[in-house]
Enzyme design. Sequence first.
Site, PDB file in Angstrom:
ATOM      1  N   ALA A 125       0.807  -1.221   0.000  1.00  0.00           N
ATOM      2  CA  ALA A 125       0.000   0.000   0.000  1.00  0.00           C
ATOM      3  C   ALA A 125       0.839   1.270   0.000  1.00  0.00           C
ATOM      4  O   ALA A 125       0.366   2.331  -0.407  1.00  0.00           O
ATOM      5  CB  ALA A 125      -0.932   0.004   1.216  1.00  0.00           C
ATOM      6  N   LYS A 176     -24.027  -6.260  -0.009  1.00  0.00           N
ATOM      7  CA  LYS A 176     -24.541  -6.377  -1.375  1.00  0.00           C
ATOM      8  C   LYS A 176     -25.996  -5.938  -1.491  1.00  0.00           C
ATOM      9  O   LYS A 176     -26.396  -5.355  -2.494  1.00  0.00           O
ATOM     10  CB  LYS A 176     -24.345  -7.793  -1.911  1.00  0.00           C
ATOM     11  CG  LYS A 176     -25.332  -8.868  -1.471  1.00  0.00           C
ATOM     12  CD  LYS A 176     -25.107  -9.395  -0.083  1.00  0.00           C
ATOM     13  CE  LYS A 176     -23.868 -10.224   0.046  1.00  0.00           C
ATOM     14  NZ  LYS A 176     -23.719 -10.855   1.383  1.00  0.00           N
ATOM     15  N   VAL A 228     -19.542  -9.347  -3.305  1.00  0.00           N
ATOM     16  CA  VAL A 228     -19.844 -10.390  -4.289  1.00  0.00           C
ATOM     17  C   VAL A 228     -18.776 -11.475  -4.234  1.00  0.00           C
ATOM     18  O   VAL A 228     -17.592 -11.202  -4.417  1.00  0.00           O
ATOM     19  CB  VAL A 228     -19.920  -9.807  -5.723  1.00  0.00           C
ATOM     20  CG1 VAL A 228     -20.245 -10.920  -6.725  1.00  0.00           C
ATOM     21  CG2 VAL A 228     -20.939  -8.688  -5.809  1.00  0.00           C
ATOM     22  N   GLY A 230     -17.370 -13.224  -1.864  1.00  0.00           N
ATOM     23  CA  GLY A 230     -16.406 -13.307  -0.770  1.00  0.00           C
ATOM     24  C   GLY A 230     -14.992 -12.952  -1.173  1.00  0.00           C
ATOM     25  O   GLY A 230     -14.698 -11.831  -1.594  1.00  0.00           O
ATOM     26  N   ILE A 234     -13.206 -14.032  -3.698  1.00  0.00           N
ATOM     27  CA  ILE A 234     -12.882 -14.049  -5.132  1.00  0.00           C
ATOM     28  C   ILE A 234     -12.859 -12.609  -5.644  1.00  0.00           C
ATOM     29  O   ILE A 234     -13.854 -11.896  -5.510  1.00  0.00           O
ATOM     30  CB  ILE A 234     -13.924 -14.858  -5.925  1.00  0.00           C
ATOM     31  CG1 ILE A 234     -14.034 -16.285  -5.377  1.00  0.00           C
ATOM     32  CG2 ILE A 234     -13.573 -14.879  -7.406  1.00  0.00           C
ATOM     33  CD1 ILE A 234     -15.179 -17.082  -5.975  1.00  0.00           C
ATOM     34  N   GLU A 287     -28.546 -20.055   7.509  1.00  0.00           N
ATOM     35  CA  GLU A 287     -29.044 -19.304   8.658  1.00  0.00           C
ATOM     36  C   GLU A 287     -30.303 -19.961   9.217  1.00  0.00           C
ATOM     37  O   GLU A 287     -30.951 -20.777   8.547  1.00  0.00           O
ATOM     38  CB  GLU A 287     -29.375 -17.864   8.237  1.00  0.00           C
ATOM     39  CG  GLU A 287     -28.211 -17.100   7.633  1.00  0.00           C
ATOM     40  CD  GLU A 287     -27.204 -16.643   8.660  1.00  0.00           C
ATOM     41  OE1 GLU A 287     -27.528 -16.689   9.868  1.00  0.00           O
ATOM     42  OE2 GLU A 287     -26.094 -16.248   8.270  1.00  0.00           O
ATOM     43  N   ASP A 306     -30.180 -13.323  -2.266  1.00  0.00           N
ATOM     44  CA  ASP A 306     -28.773 -12.988  -2.074  1.00  0.00           C
ATOM     45  C   ASP A 306     -28.023 -13.027  -3.409  1.00  0.00           C
ATOM     46  O   ASP A 306     -27.272 -12.102  -3.745  1.00  0.00           O
ATOM     47  CB  ASP A 306     -28.149 -13.962  -1.081  1.00  0.00           C
ATOM     48  CG  ASP A 306     -26.657 -13.752  -0.907  1.00  0.00           C
ATOM     49  OD1 ASP A 306     -26.259 -12.790  -0.225  1.00  0.00           O
ATOM     50  OD2 ASP A 306     -25.876 -14.553  -1.470  1.00  0.00           O
ATOM     51  N   LYS A 311     -26.155  -9.910  -5.827  1.00  0.00           N
ATOM     52  CA  LYS A 311     -24.782  -9.992  -6.335  1.00  0.00           C
ATOM     53  C   LYS A 311     -24.726  -9.885  -7.852  1.00  0.00           C
ATOM     54  O   LYS A 311     -23.885  -9.170  -8.406  1.00  0.00           O
ATOM     55  CB  LYS A 311     -24.145 -11.303  -5.861  1.00  0.00           C
ATOM     56  CG  LYS A 311     -23.951 -11.363  -4.345  1.00  0.00           C
ATOM     57  CD  LYS A 311     -23.576 -12.765  -3.876  1.00  0.00           C
ATOM     58  CE  LYS A 311     -23.413 -12.825  -2.365  1.00  0.00           C
ATOM     59  NZ  LYS A 311     -23.190 -14.201  -1.874  1.00  0.00           N
TER      60      LYS A 311
END
Length: 441
Positions: free
Chosen positions: A33, A105, A132, A134, A136, A190, A201, A205
């Site tokens: 960074a 999201k 979106v 996780g 990836i 859940e 969900d 995304k």
Amino acid sequence: MKAIQVGLLGIGTVGLGTFSVLQRNQEEIQRRAGRGIEIAMVAVRDVARARSIVGPDVKVVNDARAVIANPEIDIVVELIGGCGVAKQLVLEAIAAGKHVVTANKALLAVHGTEIFSAACAKGVMVAFEAAVAGGIPIIKALREGLTANRIQWIAGIINGTTNFILSEMREKGLDFEVVLKEAQRLGYAEADPTFDIEGVDAGHKVTLMSAIAFGIPVQFDKAYVEGITKLGAADIRYAEQLGYRIKLLGITKRTPKGIELRVHPSLVPAKRLLANVEGAMNAVVVNGDAVGTTLYYGKGAGSEPSASAVVADLVDITRLHTADPLHRVPHLAFQPDALTNLPVLPMSEVVTSYYLRLRVADQTGVLAQVTGILASAGISIDAVLQREADEVGGEGSTQTDVIILTHDAREGTMNEAIARLQALPTVLAPIVRIRKEELAG
């Protein structure tokens, strides 16, 4: 150079992972960074618990607005979720001149246009890689890595809960309700799994990916969303016999008439890589005119996979913190004044192929009736599978299953044909219709 100061709103699963990854990889992150990134402040309800996690060097408060009001905080990370208080806090952070990182999201799919517009006006960034798939890096791939391409289509397994359920149904031959209970016991689902199993969900995304791929506003209200609750073990078994596997896909495509934006169970050829993504893993296939077909695979949820994406966003913002806002990568890849109003097609106008399963009376002429209705609607048949009656209902059964794969047809035409088929006295149960995606080229 002073480290970038970060304020966390919430320190649940993803927040804890973010804190842990930053602590563990601080030296590596700083080398990338160009300066340090420090969590300086956390807002949570359970202050005592949070203090035991983050230690004495991080200020812990129970008021999120105290984080936003702190002039020392450069970046606000929103990990609260939902579209209520989270929306208000994000807009307040933007108004205060803070950059925002979010994994939310639902918030961006529903209110993204307003949020991105506010951020552009204020000259701050809203980063959302963790929203979106996780860990990836699909958002970065679409916004930057594939920017030379005219994206043709995207198809993704972007909900790990539903993919785990479908994998278990296929491997063990169990029905949906049985596997759902097991998924809840294992923590994949859940207690209220509605957003996952009804496709909402995944709809959030794919709405974000569609906006980035095609340069259109985020518009979740125009997405077609269908979940996996009506799938039976029989359909998964029949699909396998025909050389397919059933996956819940988020799909968006460019067509001459407009953009397709849809989530639903799909038959995918077993030879495709996407068909072999099992368990709670995610995968996204993107087809561009220059690069061809590319695949992005990995963990779509979890503490540290999601934290990987959050920290990547923090690094991006740190690198560009002092850059001219006009020379940053736009939120939706296209310049804000260059977004188009390409129409999102209603599902009735989508063209795809189909799997149909009909429970019918085991008597002469039934198949001819069925194929005749499809032919009169202009729907051509690719394959037919008829089961023996005793295989379906046991010895002496008077019912059987007819499974039909069709060639491409317009959804509205198929709806009309299914209505006619359902009205036949020899069709004994609701017809099962699953769309089929070849995902070729």
